[in-house]
Scaffold this active site. Structure first.
Site, short mmCIF file in Angstrom:
data_model
loop_
_atom_site.label_atom_id
_atom_site.label_comp_id
_atom_site.label_asym_id
_atom_site.label_seq_id
_atom_site.Cartn_x
_atom_site.Cartn_y
_atom_site.Cartn_z
N SER A 1 36.07 40.99 48.65
CA SER A 1 36.11 39.52 48.67
C SER A 1 36.91 39.07 49.87
O SER A 1 37.65 39.86 50.47
CB SER A 1 36.81 39.03 47.38
OG SER A 1 37.13 37.66 47.45
N TYR B 1 43.55 38.49 40.57
CA TYR B 1 42.24 38.72 41.17
C TYR B 1 42.41 39.15 42.63
O TYR B 1 41.76 40.09 43.10
CB TYR B 1 41.39 37.46 41.09
CG TYR B 1 40.00 37.62 41.68
CD1 TYR B 1 38.98 38.22 40.95
CD2 TYR B 1 39.72 37.17 42.97
CE1 TYR B 1 37.71 38.37 41.49
CE2 TYR B 1 38.46 37.31 43.52
CZ TYR B 1 37.45 37.92 42.78
OH TYR B 1 36.20 38.07 43.32
#
Length: 252
Positions: A143, A156
């Site tokens: 990501s 996260y």
């Protein structure tokens, strides 16, 4: 066009979004595709889309945080298709938008078990099979938050930094074994996870679009195209890298 004829690809988290787009893209390039995920109805829908387009695919219900499931996923793939050439470890979950000091132990376990342990277990068993064959290629979903941080989602963010480390270390470990291991780093992409992260609110979606230099969020197919390239012989001298698909987010 990239020719994956005769090759077998696994996509974890292939039930929707980026995973589904990648499974379809692999099949369009001639690969036989194994779609895996926890949601069987959505997984079978991905398979149906591929078969309706003339491709070959099947679904295996898999929880990547459970080693027995992951081993069974690989064993079943080899049993049916005889080999494993490509793996896209895409299964992931998003974090709650809350203060780090408010997050319970259960939230840590939930995120890390899927995003980190799931990638580690998947690579562990994929690599065993690829070593038997003497070759293979793996792409993990990282990501933009594996490269920079966002204060609202610390766990996260930590999980995606861990994916970056796993990808690089494994790529180095198996570089001489004919196995290439890379990652793809999406920005905000129009998926179910994006809907969850924004609460489906137009204002939040507009904000996320605005923080990307291109002024929009990406589409699953745009990430899938990068994944397919990394999986192909056209990326034959690329390993240990993360290809950002982020509308310029990291460049700023």
């Amino acid at each position: 066009m990239m020719n994956f004829s005769g090759k077998v690809a696994i996509v974890t988290g292939g039930t929707s979004g980026i995973g589904r787009a990648a499974a379809i893209a692999y099949a369009q390039q001639g690969a036989k595709v194994v779609v895996t995920g926890r949601r069987s109805i959505e997984g079978e829908e991905t398979v149906k889309i591929i078969k309706n387009d003339g491709g070959e695919a099947f679904f295996i219900q898999t929880d990547v945080s459970q080693e027995a499931d992951v081993k069974a996923m690989i064993d079943k793939t080899v049993e049916i298709f005889g080999r494993l050439d490509i793996a896209f470890n895409n299964a992931g979950t998003y974090g709650e938008n809350s203060s780090l000091s408010d997050q319970p132990d259960s939230e840590y376990e939930r995120i890390m078990n899927v995003n980190v342990k799931g990638v580690w277990l998947s690579m562990k068993h994929e690599i065993v099979q690829m070593l038997k064959q003497g070759n293979g290629t793996i792409v993990n979903t990282s990501s933009i938050l594996g490269v920079v941080a966002m204060p609202s989602v610390p766990l996260y963010t930590a999980s995606k930094y861990a994916v970056e480390g796993l990808t690089k270390a494994a790529a180095l470990q198996y570089a001489k074994s004919g196995i290439r291991i890379n990652a793809v780093g999406p920005g905000a992409i129009a998926t179910d996870m994006f809907e969850t992260a924004t609460g489906g609110q137009d204002e939040a979606k507009a904000y996320m679009a605005g923080i990307h230099p291109m002024g929009r969020v990406g589409q699953p197919a745009e990430v899938a195209n990068a994944v397919v390239w990394l999986s192909s012989d056209r990326a034959s001298f690329v390993t240990g890298e993360t290809l950002m698909v982020d509308g310029g987010y990291i460049a700023q």
